[in-house]
Enzyme design. Sequence first.
Site, PDB file in Angstrom:
ATOM      1  N   SER A  39       2.683   9.219  -0.213  1.00  0.00           N
ATOM      2  CA  SER A  39       2.324   7.800  -0.177  1.00  0.00           C
ATOM      3  C   SER A  39       1.702   7.441   1.167  1.00  0.00           C
ATOM      4  O   SER A  39       0.798   6.604   1.237  1.00  0.00           O
ATOM      5  CB  SER A  39       3.547   6.914  -0.447  1.00  0.00           C
ATOM      6  OG  SER A  39       4.505   7.051   0.579  1.00  0.00           O
ATOM      7  N   ILE A  47      10.265   3.003  -2.759  1.00  0.00           N
ATOM      8  CA  ILE A  47      10.408   2.010  -3.834  1.00  0.00           C
ATOM      9  C   ILE A  47      11.676   1.184  -3.648  1.00  0.00           C
ATOM     10  O   ILE A  47      11.695  -0.021  -3.891  1.00  0.00           O
ATOM     11  CB  ILE A  47      10.403   2.716  -5.209  1.00  0.00           C
ATOM     12  CG1 ILE A  47       8.996   3.242  -5.511  1.00  0.00           C
ATOM     13  CG2 ILE A  47      10.855   1.770  -6.316  1.00  0.00           C
ATOM     14  CD1 ILE A  47       8.892   3.998  -6.822  1.00  0.00           C
ATOM     15  N   ALA A  85       3.810   2.953  -2.728  1.00  0.00           N
ATOM     16  CA  ALA A  85       5.250   3.172  -2.867  1.00  0.00           C
ATOM     17  C   ALA A  85       5.525   4.502  -3.554  1.00  0.00           C
ATOM     18  O   ALA A  85       4.895   4.839  -4.558  1.00  0.00           O
ATOM     19  CB  ALA A  85       5.887   2.034  -3.668  1.00  0.00           C
ATOM     20  N   CYS A  86       6.429   5.267  -2.978  1.00  0.00           N
ATOM     21  CA  CYS A  86       6.874   6.501  -3.610  1.00  0.00           C
ATOM     22  C   CYS A  86       8.383   6.600  -3.460  1.00  0.00           C
ATOM     23  O   CYS A  86       9.038   5.678  -2.966  1.00  0.00           O
ATOM     24  CB  CYS A  86       6.179   7.728  -3.034  1.00  0.00           C
ATOM     25  SG  CYS A  86       6.649   8.137  -1.354  1.00  0.00           S
ATOM     26  N   ASP A  87       8.937   7.706  -3.868  1.00  0.00           N
ATOM     27  CA  ASP A  87      10.385   7.841  -3.892  1.00  0.00           C
ATOM     28  C   ASP A  87      10.987   7.721  -2.500  1.00  0.00           C
ATOM     29  O   ASP A  87      12.000   7.063  -2.297  1.00  0.00           O
ATOM     30  CB  ASP A  87      10.758   9.190  -4.508  1.00  0.00           C
ATOM     31  CG  ASP A  87      12.223   9.273  -4.877  1.00  0.00           C
ATOM     32  OD1 ASP A  87      12.733   8.300  -5.446  1.00  0.00           O
ATOM     33  OD2 ASP A  87      12.857  10.294  -4.588  1.00  0.00           O
TER      34      ASP A  87
END
Length: 590
Positions: free
Chosen positions: A397, A422, A389-391
């Site tokens: 990711s 996320i 998970a990333c922004d």
Amino acid sequence: MQEKTSLKVRVQKLGTSLSNMVMPNIGAFIAWGVLTALFIADGYLPNEQLAGIVSPMLTYLLPTLIGYTGGYVVHGQRGAVVGAIATVGAITGSSVPMFIGAMIMGPLGGWTIKKFDEKFQEKIRPGFEMLVNNFSAGLIGFALLLLAFYAVGPVVSVLTGAVGSGVEAIVNARLLPLANIIIEPAKILFLNNALNHGIFTPLGAEQVAQAGKSVLFLLEANPGPGLGILLAFALFGKGSAKSSSWGAMIIHFFGGIHEIYFPYVMMKPALFLAVMAGGVSGTFTFQMLDAGLKSPASPGSIIAIMAMAPKGLWPHLNVLLGVLVAAAVSFLVAAVILKADKSAEEDALEAAQAATQAAKAQAKGQTAPLAVAADSAISADSVEKIIFACDAGMGSSAMGASILRDKVKKAGLAIPVSNQAISNLTDTPKTLIVTQEELTPRAKGKTPSAIHVSVDNFLASPRYDEIVASLAGTAPAAEGNQQEPVVQTVQEIDLNHIDAVVVAYGKAQGSATMGCETIRAIFKNHDVRIPVSTAAIADLADYSAKNIMIVTTIGLQADVQQAAPDSQFLIVDSLVTTPEYDKMVARMHK
């Protein structure tokens, strides 16, 4: 007891909520930018009929997509429909492109229908669900449309005009470069997508409608500051940070994944000064040369940036010059910091070596289970899926998920590995979520019952082998492991008797190519004149000789040794960055 949300996490959530409405629709912005660049009166292929599509896309399509997405994020398809209806009210009730209005009405529509469903969904009599659902969405959307038309649209129109005038005043006063004092640190705190797509994209699109281009598209997307940091590490850094910077440079500058240079800056906080200086210098150059883009550059690759530059040689050169100035200034400041801070570099190198050795020991079952950011331990029984998970749920990711997916597959584990933003995470049991350290608090807030693992760099982390070892219960098993692999340590390799180095790869060549460049850079710095190349496992029979060293990973070790049994081998955790390369060369020079 739940942790109190920090201010930084709250700011990240706010910024992400804005960018999550724009990022899924960047393709539409790019299509509009290409349409503008080609068919308007001063475009590459002027066409009056096709140019007539430019204004409707800007006025109606793009804001409606943003409103639809904003509603969907809040309450799925029903929220999306109501959000789109409400956004149309804001569009028609205003005389300016209604991006801000869409960011208000989209989530408001989703929130309103969500609250309605929470209150009345369980009270609907059987057989009346479709009737109630359709009419509730239609009537609530109608009410919000009227609200947006008479109140939100006109108010936002006035506010948008005021913001536009403020931006214009800042630009005219030549103060825009000062914004990078805030932008560059905010990027490294993972607000990069929020800044670029949540703020600069809507404002920049309105500037393009008026002036044909916008410098705002270059403020966050400029890869120059990050390029300067990585170049400074490549020339003046030490250890794994130095050797990995070459591969990171390619991914950052050409791939547009800026997150890859964030750990380098956070390793030495003084380097924040370097990226700020680079950002200010680049924006000053852009403004002085009247540079700008016709559409958002996403990702922030030099390829995407040049593709979105206006027609003509000079507009492209002006953009390129701003990027190069930013890189040069960032490099000079970072070089001074790195040369003056030698002790910190040694500490960072030792920490990287310790982490790698711990990963190796864990893979051999010699240490305690992997420490995670939750009370649950990682095992095959406790994990049914893995999510990176990333922004934004893309970029770094996706690459991290690809790396771990390959390791999981080679270990014979049937566990799916994917990547998400996320904001799109759902709290499901038996889920392992991998995030960068700065984003872990947000991920834990969305999925408190999941198992969380933090890494400092998605592209090169020893934790991946720890995860696989914990899931398998033993060291990762390689495919086709028909013989007991003989692990050859670096102490057994003498480069004085090696005539060539070959980095082996299986199905994917990317990490092997980066590892090849890393070794070449280390050899060049130590004046080691041994050729380095890459080769597929299927071709290794041509390299089976005692004077050839083959570099491979633990997962591919058995296959590689079987393909070239007479060669020497260096087994590493990561082809991209490992202290084993430096130790190998250091032994040669003893």
